[in-house]
Write a protein that holds these residues in place. Structure first.
Motif, PDB file in Angstrom:
ATOM      1  N   ARG A 118       0.841  -1.196   0.000  1.00 40.68           N
ATOM      2  CA  ARG A 118       0.000   0.000   0.000  1.00 40.68           C
ATOM      3  C   ARG A 118       0.877   1.247   0.000  1.00 40.68           C
ATOM      4  N   LEU A 168       0.949   5.686  -0.838  1.00 43.05           N
ATOM      5  CA  LEU A 168       0.254   6.945  -1.096  1.00 43.05           C
ATOM      6  C   LEU A 168       1.048   7.756  -2.109  1.00 43.05           C
ATOM      7  N   LYS A 186      -0.870  -1.205  -4.274  1.00 50.25           N
ATOM      8  CA  LYS A 186      -2.219  -0.679  -4.104  1.00 50.25           C
ATOM      9  C   LYS A 186      -2.081   0.795  -3.769  1.00 50.25           C
ATOM     10  N   GLU A 201      -3.127   4.883  -3.427  1.00 49.85           N
ATOM     11  CA  GLU A 201      -4.085   5.960  -3.211  1.00 49.85           C
ATOM     12  C   GLU A 201      -3.406   7.263  -3.596  1.00 49.85           C
ATOM     13  N   THR A 202      -4.148   8.177  -4.225  1.00 50.41           N
ATOM     14  CA  THR A 202      -3.575   9.447  -4.691  1.00 50.41           C
ATOM     15  C   THR A 202      -4.345  10.620  -4.104  1.00 50.41           C
ATOM     16  N   ALA A 239      -3.884   9.636   6.041  1.00 50.80           N
ATOM     17  CA  ALA A 239      -3.532   8.698   4.963  1.00 50.80           C
ATOM     18  C   ALA A 239      -2.069   8.269   5.069  1.00 50.80           C
TER      19      ALA A 239
END
Length: 360
Positions: free
Chosen positions: A4, A6, A33, A35-36, A65
């Motif tokens: 994961r 970011l 995986k 996230e942005t 986050a």
């Protein structure tokens, strides 16, 4: 299982660099995986300003986050010195980047500078020393960059800035530097200082480093006045291995080191602490003058992505990514390195090399 991560694109050329990194990271085969989130001025433009009129380039949502995902790949941001201080969690910061460093105690800034094949023959690169392979470890939360400044007497007549060196802060970054050297097969740690002038603060820094060095007898320990260090780095770039610096010295030494290998566009950067958070980013700025033109050199971002893979335990993929930058030698590079490729063209060339030769 996917890692994961970011992504924080940032400002200027940041979104282009992160898009290029995504292309290359997919080609490594490592499962991510992602996230942005917008970050920096791009976030501020979307969300305006805070209730007290202060800029909000970073928010609690970002902090949540980052804490949740732990690993961040980010682009550079615009930092305007005229912008009011940022307020977050009851504290004030000079920039969103400083806020992340302080809040998550990212005290070790690691900046490797290694010569890449293919750069030597590039006419636009004025300085490139093939025997350069060093790492600057910069203390990242203390020193001159604490943000503690004030006027003394009448405003505009005398300014005072606090330079803070603590035993706790120095011991932890010194341990990090020696652990890093040991883990990566480095043989020597050199501490930069000006204890001949700053007799309390730099002597404290040196004493802490000497104390830590005693626990690592297999690693050579040396000390160098930071002004003479800069001269010696240019005259004998192959002599240096790991250079440990307080905050301001590290800022200067790492930029000079980048010049030895061709510039900041070839220099990655990583921030580490003890709270389970690590941030990876190019060493250069947001370059607004070329933003959106598709010509920014992605090498610094790609090398930062390689450092991220190494941090995630994907060591082989990290080495393969670095090896695939042989595209520089083959001419598949951006105009600043003498090529004709755009940012994404160079990224695609690196990705192709990764896909066609999994054993690079």
């Amino acid at each position: 299982m996917a890692h994961r991560v970011l992504f924080l694109p940032g400002d200027g050329v940041g979104p282009e660099l992160l898009a290029a990194a995504q292309v290359v990271l997919r080609a490594t085969g490592v499962r991510l995986k992602v996230e942005t989130m917008d970050y920096g001025r791009s976030y501020e433009r979307t969300h305006g300003r805070g209730l007290v009129g202060l800029s909000v380039p970073v928010s609690e949502k970002h902090l949540d986050a980052i804490q949740r995902l732990g690993t961040v790949l980010k682009g550079p941001i615009e930092i305007d010195p005229k912008t009011p201080l940022l307020e977050l969690r009851g504290r004030r910061f000079t920039s969103a980047n400083q806020a992340l460093r302080k809040i998550f105690q990212l005290y070790a800034n690691v900046r490797p500078c290694r010569f890449l094949e293919g750069v030597k023959g590039v006419k636009s690169v004025k300085a490139a020393f093939p025997d350069t392979n060093l790492v600057v470890v910069r203390e990242n939360t203390e020193g001159m960059y604490t943000g503690e400044e004030r006027w003394e007497g009448e405003a505009g007549s005398s300014a005072v800035a606090t330079r803070r060196i603590t035993r706790e802060g120095t011991l932890r970054v010194a341990r990090f530097a020696f652990d890093f050297a040991q883990k990566h097969g480095r043989k020597k740690v050199t501490v930069a200082h000006k204890a001949n002038v700053l007799r309390l603060s730099d002597t404290l820094f040196l004493n802490c480093c000497r104390e830590v060095s005693a626990a690592y007898p297999q690693i050579q320990y040396t000390e160098q006045l930071c002004d003479s260090l800069l001269t010696a780095m240019v005259m004998h770039p192959g002599r240096w291995d790991v250079i440990l610096c307080e905050n301001l010295y590290g800022d200067l030494v790492s930029d000079l080191a980048a010049g030895l290998v061709g510039g900041l566009g070839l220099a990655p950067s990583a921030l580490y602490g003890d709270q389970g958070v690590a941030i990876f980013e190019p060493a250069h700025g947001s370059a607004p003058d070329i933003a959106g033109k598709g010509i920014v050199n992605p090498t610094s971002m790609l090398l930062s992505a390689s450092m991220m893979l190494d941090h995630l335990g994907e060591v082989e993929a990290a080495r393969r990514l670095e090896a695939a930058l042989a595209t520089i030698r083959e001419g598949e590079t951006t105009p600043d390195l003498g090529g004709k490729a755009g940012t994404m063209q160079m990224a695609e060339a690196v990705a192709k090399k990764l896909r066609t030769n999994s054993k690079i």
